[in-house]
Design an enzyme around this catalytic site. Structure first.
Site, mmCIF file in Angstrom:
data_model
loop_
_atom_site.group_PDB
_atom_site.id
_atom_site.type_symbol
_atom_site.label_atom_id
_atom_site.label_comp_id
_atom_site.label_asym_id
_atom_site.label_seq_id
_atom_site.Cartn_x
_atom_site.Cartn_y
_atom_site.Cartn_z
ATOM 1 C CB SER A 239 -32.097 -40.915 7.569
ATOM 2 O OG SER A 239 -32.665 -40.674 8.756
ATOM 3 C CG ASP B 206 -33.933 -33.098 7.940
ATOM 4 O OD1 ASP B 206 -34.655 -33.688 8.521
ATOM 5 O OD2 ASP B 206 -32.824 -33.844 7.565
ATOM 6 C CG HIS C 164 -35.860 -36.673 7.304
ATOM 7 N ND1 HIS C 164 -34.527 -36.330 7.669
ATOM 8 C CD2 HIS C 164 -35.815 -38.204 7.463
ATOM 9 C CE1 HIS C 164 -33.730 -37.603 8.086
ATOM 10 N NE2 HIS C 164 -34.727 -38.601 7.934
#
Length: 282
Positions: free
Chosen positions: A99, A230, A258
């Site tokens: 991320s 995601d 995610h």
């Protein structure tokens, strides 16, 4: 504890590898997340080959909380990653970023390629991608929840909020283990010694991140792990990043969102280890 700025220290931890001279691997977590968000099962798998380092960003975990008094930009956190390597006496390392951690790894690829053996990024977007109208933004449900980052909550309310956050991040492609993510957040609270929501990175400056055009010059072998479910950086973000990188390639972990839940730990670990093994220094 690693000094990174006047009055600012980062908590960092080493998980020994199979031998004292095992190649080092640095884990760089995402925004507002402690290094404890890297699952123990993933650490154990990576430590079969590597000396593994994880750490808490500023304003997370046991690291210094100082954003309100000394604001910083997201790009400053890339320098923190180098400071952690320096503190452990590591000249070059394999680096894995998730991320926002993937954003920081891209900055290291551009500015400090000499410090990286390989790079792996997952659940991230290319530098400058958020200004591209052809690429999707985060799920609106997540955006609504992020608007509650700094709301006042008691401990039980905060834990419930974090579990709901993980539920949305996890997506629907793999099972969601609510009890497991609650236990994780209970460990994070105990590790941090505080239960308020760490949200400094949401307010950190984003200047200096619009550098996507420079990625074509990257020569460090870089693996992009695509998480097809995601909700933050959905496809085609990962494919866009892999194509933008001068030395990028794409691997998909089916069903992944995610979040590093137990279902995806093994395929993520296998992908990282295959990448670092292929490009191990001679």
């Amino acid at each position: 504890m690693v000094d990174v700025a006047p009055g600012v220290q980062l908590w960092a931890e080493e998980i020994p590898g199979p031998t004292p001279d095992a190649e080092p691997l640095l884990l760089v977590m995402g925004a507002n997340a402690s290094g404890l968000a890297w699952p123990d099962a993933l650490l154990d798998r990576l430590a079969e080959r590597h000396r593994v380092i994880r750490y808490d960003h500023r304003d997370t975990g046991r690291s210094t909380y100082a954003f309100d008094d000394a604001p910083y930009a997201v790009r400053d956190l890339a320098g923190d990653a180098l400071a952690v390597l320096d503190a452990f006496g590591i000249e070059r390392a394999h680096v894995v970023g998730m991320s926002m951690g993937g954003t920081l790894v891209q900055l290291l690829l551009l500015d400090h390629p000499d410090r990286l053996l390989t790079a792996t990024v997952l659940c991230t977007a290319a530098l400058g991608a958020y200004g591209d109208p052809e690429l999707p933004g985060p799920d609106p449900a997540l955006l609504r929840l992020w608007g509650e980052f700094t709301d006042d909550r008691d401990l039980e309310g905060e834990l419930a909020w974090r579990v709901e956050h993980w539920r949305l991040l996890n997506g629907t492609g793999t099972p969601f283990d609510a009890a497991g993510f609650r236990a994780l957040e209970e460990r994070v609270v105990a590790h941090s010694g505080r239960a308020d929501n760490p949200a400094a990175h949401a307010a950190a400056g984003t200047e200096g991140l619009d550098r996507g055009a420079e990625l074509a010059g990257v020569a460090v072998p870089t693996l992009v792990i695509e998480a097809p479910e995601d909700p933050v950086n959905p496809p085609p973000h990962s494919g866009h990043l892999a194509r933008a990188l001068g030395a990028g390639r794409l691997v998909r972990v089916q069903g992944m969102g995610h979040a590093l839940n137990p279902t995806v730990v093994e395929p993520v670990a296998a992908a990282v280890l295959a990448h670092t093994r292929e490009y191990a220094p001679l």
